[in-house]
Enzyme design. Structure first.
Site, PDB file in Angstrom:
ATOM      1  N   GLU A   1     -13.516   2.331  31.908  1.00  0.00           N
ATOM      2  CA  GLU A   1     -13.509   2.527  33.274  1.00  0.00           C
ATOM      3  C   GLU A   1     -14.842   2.543  33.773  1.00  0.00           C
ATOM      4  O   GLU A   1     -15.978   2.799  33.319  1.00  0.00           O
ATOM      5  CB  GLU A   1     -12.808   3.907  33.454  1.00  0.00           C
ATOM      6  CG  GLU A   1     -11.711   3.933  33.073  1.00  0.00           C
ATOM      7  CD  GLU A   1     -10.694   5.218  33.329  1.00  0.00           C
ATOM      8  OE1 GLU A   1      -9.311   5.210  33.688  1.00  0.00           O
ATOM      9  OE2 GLU A   1     -11.323   6.360  33.316  1.00  0.00           O
TER      10      GLU A   1
ATOM     11  N   CYS B   1     -16.690   7.820  23.140  1.00  0.00           N
ATOM     12  CA  CYS B   1     -18.078   8.261  23.082  1.00  0.00           C
ATOM     13  C   CYS B   1     -18.463   9.187  21.615  1.00  0.00           C
ATOM     14  O   CYS B   1     -17.242  10.080  21.473  1.00  0.00           O
ATOM     15  CB  CYS B   1     -18.709   9.049  24.387  1.00  0.00           C
ATOM     16  SG  CYS B   1     -20.421   9.849  23.951  1.00  0.00           S
TER      17      CYS B   1
ATOM     18  N   CYS C   1     -18.953  16.208  23.509  1.00  0.00           N
ATOM     19  CA  CYS C   1     -19.218  17.106  24.222  1.00  0.00           C
ATOM     20  C   CYS C   1     -17.612  17.627  24.574  1.00  0.00           C
ATOM     21  O   CYS C   1     -16.732  16.768  25.228  1.00  0.00           O
ATOM     22  CB  CYS C   1     -19.786  16.913  25.583  1.00  0.00           C
ATOM     23  SG  CYS C   1     -21.342  16.320  25.301  1.00  0.00           S
TER      24      CYS C   1
ATOM     25  N   CYS D   1     -15.747  16.888  28.231  1.00  0.00           N
ATOM     26  CA  CYS D   1     -15.723  15.549  28.561  1.00  0.00           C
ATOM     27  C   CYS D   1     -14.567  15.042  28.114  1.00  0.00           C
ATOM     28  O   CYS D   1     -14.599  14.933  26.763  1.00  0.00           O
ATOM     29  CB  CYS D   1     -17.131  15.145  28.410  1.00  0.00           C
ATOM     30  SG  CYS D   1     -17.058  13.001  28.334  1.00  0.00           S
TER      31      CYS D   1
ATOM     32  N   GLY E   1     -19.769   7.079  27.420  1.00  0.00           N
ATOM     33  CA  GLY E   1     -20.558   6.822  26.471  1.00  0.00           C
ATOM     34  C   GLY E   1     -21.922   7.251  26.574  1.00  0.00           C
ATOM     35  O   GLY E   1     -22.241   7.882  27.630  1.00  0.00           O
ATOM     36  N   GLU E   2     -22.783   7.396  25.582  1.00  0.00           N
ATOM     37  CA  GLU E   2     -24.180   7.613  25.328  1.00  0.00           C
ATOM     38  C   GLU E   2     -25.017   6.436  25.205  1.00  0.00           C
ATOM     39  O   GLU E   2     -24.805   6.013  24.276  1.00  0.00           O
ATOM     40  CB  GLU E   2     -24.212   8.595  24.280  1.00  0.00           C
ATOM     41  CG  GLU E   2     -25.840   8.925  23.856  1.00  0.00           C
ATOM     42  CD  GLU E   2     -26.652   9.253  25.051  1.00  0.00           C
ATOM     43  OE1 GLU E   2     -26.112  10.162  25.825  1.00  0.00           O
ATOM     44  OE2 GLU E   2     -27.781   8.933  25.292  1.00  0.00           O
TER      45      GLU E   2
ATOM     46  N   SER F   1     -28.572   7.958  32.137  1.00  0.00           N
ATOM     47  CA  SER F   1     -28.241   9.464  31.921  1.00  0.00           C
ATOM     48  C   SER F   1     -28.010   9.394  30.536  1.00  0.00           C
ATOM     49  O   SER F   1     -27.176   8.789  29.850  1.00  0.00           O
ATOM     50  CB  SER F   1     -26.898  10.025  32.682  1.00  0.00           C
ATOM     51  OG  SER F   1     -26.634  11.209  32.115  1.00  0.00           O
TER      52      SER F   1
ATOM     53  N   LEU G   1     -28.501  18.509  30.389  1.00  0.00           N
ATOM     54  CA  LEU G   1     -28.982  19.715  29.654  1.00  0.00           C
ATOM     55  C   LEU G   1     -27.876  20.747  29.157  1.00  0.00           C
ATOM     56  O   LEU G   1     -27.641  21.038  28.365  1.00  0.00           O
ATOM     57  CB  LEU G   1     -30.306  20.408  30.316  1.00  0.00           C
ATOM     58  CG  LEU G   1     -31.064  21.103  29.721  1.00  0.00           C
ATOM     59  CD1 LEU G   1     -31.732  20.423  28.405  1.00  0.00           C
ATOM     60  CD2 LEU G   1     -32.090  21.905  30.548  1.00  0.00           C
ATOM     61  N   HIS G   2     -27.138  21.080  30.395  1.00  0.00           N
ATOM     62  CA  HIS G   2     -26.038  22.233  30.448  1.00  0.00           C
ATOM     63  C   HIS G   2     -26.303  23.622  29.830  1.00  0.00           C
ATOM     64  O   HIS G   2     -25.429  24.455  30.170  1.00  0.00           O
ATOM     65  CB  HIS G   2     -24.732  21.287  29.715  1.00  0.00           C
ATOM     66  CG  HIS G   2     -24.537  20.033  30.098  1.00  0.00           C
ATOM     67  ND1 HIS G   2     -24.820  19.750  31.344  1.00  0.00           N
ATOM     68  CD2 HIS G   2     -24.241  18.846  29.661  1.00  0.00           C
ATOM     69  CE1 HIS G   2     -24.554  18.639  31.466  1.00  0.00           C
ATOM     70  NE2 HIS G   2     -23.790  17.946  30.258  1.00  0.00           N
TER      71      HIS G   2
ATOM     72  N   CYS H   1     -17.224  12.740  37.392  1.00  0.00           N
ATOM     73  CA  CYS H   1     -17.881  13.083  36.323  1.00  0.00           C
ATOM     74  C   CYS H   1     -17.067  13.655  35.076  1.00  0.00           C
ATOM     75  O   CYS H   1     -16.441  14.459  35.458  1.00  0.00           O
ATOM     76  CB  CYS H   1     -19.085  13.904  36.482  1.00  0.00           C
ATOM     77  SG  CYS H   1     -20.413  13.462  37.376  1.00  0.00           S
TER      78      CYS H   1
HETATM   79  N1  SAH Z   1     -23.324  10.319  27.887  1.00  0.00           N
HETATM   80  C1  SAH Z   1     -24.180  10.375  29.081  1.00  0.00           C
HETATM   81  C2  SAH Z   1     -23.805   9.861  30.245  1.00  0.00           C
HETATM   82  C3  SAH Z   1     -22.019   9.808  30.687  1.00  0.00           C
HETATM   83  S1  SAH Z   1     -21.742  11.387  31.325  1.00  0.00           S
HETATM   84  C4  SAH Z   1     -24.427  11.986  29.194  1.00  0.00           C
HETATM   85  O1  SAH Z   1     -23.736  12.596  28.811  1.00  0.00           O
HETATM   86  O2  SAH Z   1     -25.734  12.257  29.965  1.00  0.00           O
HETATM   87  C5  SAH Z   1     -22.288  11.734  32.964  1.00  0.00           C
HETATM   88  C6  SAH Z   1     -22.599  13.209  33.303  1.00  0.00           C
HETATM   89  O3  SAH Z   1     -21.101  13.924  33.567  1.00  0.00           O
HETATM   90  C7  SAH Z   1     -22.944  14.239  32.266  1.00  0.00           C
HETATM   91  O4  SAH Z   1     -24.205  15.065  32.562  1.00  0.00           O
HETATM   92  C8  SAH Z   1     -21.775  14.840  31.580  1.00  0.00           C
HETATM   93  O5  SAH Z   1     -22.175  15.996  30.975  1.00  0.00           O
HETATM   94  C9  SAH Z   1     -21.093  15.143  32.799  1.00  0.00           C
HETATM   95  N2  SAH Z   1     -19.645  15.207  32.716  1.00  0.00           N
HETATM   96  C10 SAH Z   1     -19.111  15.315  31.495  1.00  0.00           C
HETATM   97  N3  SAH Z   1     -17.963  16.148  31.470  1.00  0.00           N
HETATM   98  C11 SAH Z   1     -17.670  16.495  32.704  1.00  0.00           C
HETATM   99  C12 SAH Z   1     -16.736  17.349  33.388  1.00  0.00           C
HETATM  100  N4  SAH Z   1     -15.814  17.532  32.982  1.00  0.00           N
HETATM  101  N5  SAH Z   1     -17.035  17.609  34.424  1.00  0.00           N
HETATM  102  C13 SAH Z   1     -18.391  17.706  35.110  1.00  0.00           C
HETATM  103  N6  SAH Z   1     -19.180  16.819  34.563  1.00  0.00           N
HETATM  104  C14 SAH Z   1     -19.102  16.210  33.341  1.00  0.00           C
HETATM  105 FE1  SF4 Z   2     -20.963  14.026  26.099  1.00  0.00          FE
HETATM  106 FE2  SF4 Z   2     -21.720  12.092  27.887  1.00  0.00          FE
HETATM  107 FE3  SF4 Z   2     -20.490  11.492  25.615  1.00  0.00          FE
HETATM  108 FE4  SF4 Z   2     -19.035  12.808  27.443  1.00  0.00          FE
HETATM  109  S1  SF4 Z   2     -20.044  10.810  27.705  1.00  0.00           S
HETATM  110  S2  SF4 Z   2     -19.039  13.084  25.491  1.00  0.00           S
HETATM  111  S3  SF4 Z   2     -20.755  14.098  28.390  1.00  0.00           S
HETATM  112  S4  SF4 Z   2     -22.377  12.380  25.736  1.00  0.00           S
END
Ligand code: SAH
Ligand code: SF4
Length: 341
Positions: free
Chosen positions: A85, A106, A110, A113, A158-159, A190, A214-215, A335
């Site tokens: 997507e 990915c 996390c 996500c 994805g990362e 990111s 960071l989170h 996001c």
């Molecule tokens: N993998 C990379 C880039 C894609 S995610 C990363 O993690 O940075 C883009 C952003 O969306 C990241 O900051 C991620 O932590 C955040 N994100 C993931 N799941 C989310 C959710 N359910 N609500 C809000 N932000 C979220």
């Molecule tokens: Fe974590 Fe970013 Fe991968 Fe989602 S896309 S699992 S937020 S690293």
């Protein structure tokens, strides 16, 4: 588009090299989406190309437009049947930002996500990343829209730094004035905190923007929220960011998903501020708070008041803070909601 393959195809068929430039300009500058649209080519050549080379490596399967028309989500099919997507976001009134995916799924996983829930299917190729842009630009052009894509954010599925080489080639294509020509300053990547990737990115793309998810600013919690922290803990991330800021002289965008009752207390705001100060002075950061978007897990979104409280604490500590607008929630395009279903 696979320009290398096209170049070989033209050579093998004894077709003059200027045709390559014609195709390149039509696809990368004027966003043609099919061979038929490239009318500068003779019909016979178009016919042969149609059977040999794809204009785009991704195929548009579905488009969803948010009610407010400020987000458009595309579902693309890849040649092996996987789905990814991509989201167009109207972050500014007169320009679109495109959020691209770099992997199908990915591996970081996390827990909040939707992309991470299914694990990694595979890395995307450079063309599969770039072609998300070309296909989205083609869509806007076909709709007759005046507004263009002004920036690209690598924040989809994805990362990015676990697929560094493909991402780097896609960034070059997007920045290259001969190709898409966005310029590095309009490109942001990111990362979940992949330390070797941050170091390479600083050397390769000092003009691009870097965002770090960071989170949490304590290892135990961050290890749960962003499992990559178990490989690259906060001490290593801190050094990498310090070096990044020193060598690029750029600010870092710090993303912080707010999860109610998990990482949004007063003491956690203080800890975040303290940790950032171990990296660099506050002027080197923009903290981007992302209120949690529902993905079906156990987490809860904070109320607006709680978001403002957390943001206020950081501001009072001298940090620049923005709260991300949750565009496209009604089309699961916000996001963390991209699942490629
Ligand atoms: N993998 C990379 C880039 C894609 S995610 C990363 O993690 O940075 C883009 C952003 O969306 C990241 O900051 C991620 O932590 C955040 N994100 C993931 N799941 C989310 C959710 N359910 N609500 C809000 N932000 C979220
Ligand atoms: Fe974590 Fe970013 Fe991968 Fe989602 S896309 S699992 S937020 S690293």
């Amino acid at each position: 588009m696979d320009l290398k393959k096209l170049s070989v195809f033209l050579k093998e068929n004894g077709i003059p090299a200027f045709r390559l430039n014609q195709v390149r300009d039509a696809v990368y500058k004027r966003f043609a989406g099919s061979w038929d649209e490239i009318t500068a080519l003779p019909a016979g050549l178009r016919e042969r190309l149609r059977h040999g080379i794809f204009v785009h490596s991704v195929e548009l399967l579905e488009t969803q437009v948010s009610k407010k028309r400020d987000a458009i989500k595309f579902c693309f099919g890849l040649k092996d049947g996987l789905r990814i997507e991509t989201v167009l976001l109207k972050l500014l009134a007169d320009k679109w930002s495109l959020c691209v995916s770099t992997q199908a799924g990915c591996p970081v996983r996390c827990p909040f996500c939707a992309t991470g829930r299914k694990g990694l299917k595979r890395n995307l190729s450079p063309d599969e990343i770039t072609d998300q842009f070309l296909a989205a630009a083609h869509y806007l052009k076909a709709k007759g829209g005046e507004q263009k894509i002004g920036s690209v954010i690598f924040m989809g599925m994805g990362e990015p730094f676990l697929n560094y080489d493909s991402v780097a080639e896609a960034v070059r294509t997007m920045a290259d004035p001969e190709l898409i020509g966005l310029g590095q300053r309009h490109i942001s990547v990111s990362t979940a905190g992949h330390v070797p990737g941050i170091r390479r990115f600083a050397r390769d793309f000092p003009q691009c923007n870097l965002a770090v998810s960071l989170h949490a600013a304590e290892d135990a919690l961050r290890g749960d929220l962003v499992p990559l922290n178990r490989t690259y803990p906060l001490s290593q991330l801190s050094k990498a960011l310090k070096d990044y800021i020193f060598s690029t002289k750029r600010r870092v965008f710090v993303e912080y998903v707010l999860l109610e009752g998990v990482n949004n207390s007063r003491s956690q705001a203080a800890r975040l501020n303290a940790w950032l100060r171990t990296v660099a002075a506050p002027k080197y950061f923009v903290v981007n708070i992302i209120p949690y978007n529902r993905t079906g897990g156990p987490y809860k979104a904070p109320t607006r008041e709680r978001v403002q409280l957390f943001a206020g604490l950081l501001e009072a500590a001298g940090l620049e803070v923005t709260v991300r607008k949750s565009l496209g929630e009604d089309i699961a395009g916000a996001c963390g909601q991209l699942a490629g279903k």
